[in-house]
Scaffold this motif. Structure first.
Motif, PDB file in Angstrom:
ATOM      1  N   PRO A  62     -41.508 -11.793 -12.222  1.00  0.00           N
ATOM      2  CA  PRO A  62     -41.246 -10.687 -12.065  1.00  0.00           C
ATOM      3  C   PRO A  62     -39.701 -10.015 -12.277  1.00  0.00           C
ATOM      4  O   PRO A  62     -38.869 -10.873 -12.009  1.00  0.00           O
ATOM      5  CB  PRO A  62     -41.358 -10.512 -10.421  1.00  0.00           C
ATOM      6  N   GLY A 101     -44.182 -16.077  -7.755  1.00  0.00           N
ATOM      7  CA  GLY A 101     -44.336 -14.854  -7.834  1.00  0.00           C
ATOM      8  C   GLY A 101     -44.849 -14.486  -9.478  1.00  0.00           C
ATOM      9  O   GLY A 101     -45.261 -13.247 -10.003  1.00  0.00           O
ATOM     10  N   LYS A 115     -43.036  -9.371  -3.382  1.00  0.00           N
ATOM     11  CA  LYS A 115     -43.320  -8.721  -4.655  1.00  0.00           C
ATOM     12  C   LYS A 115     -44.185  -7.475  -4.386  1.00  0.00           C
ATOM     13  O   LYS A 115     -45.170  -7.400  -3.786  1.00  0.00           O
ATOM     14  CB  LYS A 115     -44.088  -9.783  -5.355  1.00  0.00           C
ATOM     15  N   TYR A 155     -43.969  -3.994 -12.431  1.00  0.00           N
ATOM     16  CA  TYR A 155     -43.266  -4.690 -11.268  1.00  0.00           C
ATOM     17  C   TYR A 155     -42.036  -3.952 -10.472  1.00  0.00           C
ATOM     18  O   TYR A 155     -41.197  -3.428 -11.221  1.00  0.00           O
ATOM     19  CB  TYR A 155     -42.332  -5.948 -11.718  1.00  0.00           C
ATOM     20  N   ILE A 207     -45.774 -16.513  -3.599  1.00  0.00           N
ATOM     21  CA  ILE A 207     -44.378 -16.084  -3.406  1.00  0.00           C
ATOM     22  C   ILE A 207     -43.736 -17.214  -2.543  1.00  0.00           C
ATOM     23  O   ILE A 207     -44.050 -17.567  -1.563  1.00  0.00           O
ATOM     24  CB  ILE A 207     -44.239 -14.713  -2.710  1.00  0.00           C
ATOM     25  N   VAL A 256     -38.331 -10.963  -7.870  1.00  0.00           N
ATOM     26  CA  VAL A 256     -38.780 -11.917  -6.801  1.00  0.00           C
ATOM     27  C   VAL A 256     -37.781 -13.114  -6.690  1.00  0.00           C
ATOM     28  O   VAL A 256     -37.580 -13.756  -8.047  1.00  0.00           O
ATOM     29  CB  VAL A 256     -40.158 -12.485  -7.014  1.00  0.00           C
TER      30      VAL A 256
END
Length: 231
Positions: free
Chosen positions: A160, A147, A193, A139, A188, A143
């Motif tokens: 994330p 996500g 992301k 990652y 999202i 976020v």
């Protein structure tokens, strides 16, 4: 460790801020709409709404070289892409960007007969080294909302976290493709992301990922032997 079978683990601080910014900057001019494979053909579909860029080690050697070696050190797998005269060990790094609403529906990372025609699958085996043995997903951003990476059959949802990586095997130590590894990227809701992933393949890791001694062997059964190396 998130799961023993399938083997799913998290690692933190696997990449630096400088490497992240360099990756994102290098990807900007290479991003293209992500595709899915259906009946042996690539398609653009709302099932996968990311934009992706692919990087060979020589594209950005100051970033990709060290990162490739780092993933190898973490996973104990061969991570180099194709070298003439040797077995294919891994694919090039992929960088993906998801905007608001971006998602990736439930899918497997291994190819399998469900994805490719038998003829294409056979060619993939001979040309590229089998199938996708394992996945290392990094990652590159937090976020704000949404996500998550979800594994519904494991009842796991991973939010994330910037610099975190999730690693899992797509095949059991017996060699059987693991149907429990089905996963997806949730939409999202707020924010963006960025992720980067590398897929390791079977044949280049034949003598790296040890086979299980029984059909029910887990990664924990063979991990000590992998860390000691083969004789």
């Amino acid at each position: 460790m998130i799961s023993i079978s399938p083997y799913v683990t998290l690692f933190y601080d696997v990449i630096t801020d400088q490497e992240i910014e360099a990756l994102k900057a290098a990807a900007q001019n290479k991003l293209q709409r992500g595709t899915i494979v259906s009946s042996g053909t690539l398609h653009i579909h709302n099932y996968r709404t990311s934009h992706v860029a692919l990087f060979q080690n020589w594209d950005s050697p100051e970033i990709m070289g060290p990162l490739t070696l780092r993933v190898a050190a973490i996973t104990n797998l061969n991570t180099e892409t194709y070298v003439p005269g040797s077995a294919f060990s891994a694919e090039q790094f992929q960088v993906a960007s998801y905007g608001t609403g971006g998602q990736y529906g439930l899918h497997y990372d291994f190819l399998g007969k469900e994805v490719l025609h038998e003829r294409m699958r056979t060619e993939a085996f001979s040309m590229f080294g089998g199938d996708r043995l394992a996945t290392f997903l990094i990652y590159l951003t937090d976020v704000e909302r949404g996500g998550s990476t979800v594994f519904p059959k494991l009842d796991v949802a991973l939010s994330p976290v910037k610099k975190m990586a999730v690693f899992w095997y797509n095949a059991k130590p017996s060699g059987e493709l693991d149907q429990l590894t089905v996963h997806g990227g949730c939409p999202i809701v707020v924010g963006n992301k960025w992720v980067s992933n590398k897929w390791m393949w079977n044949y280049g890791n034949t003598f790296t990922r040890r086979c299980g001694l029984t059909p029910k062997a887990t990664q924990l059964d063979i991990e000590p032997y992998m860390r000691k190396g083969w004789v």
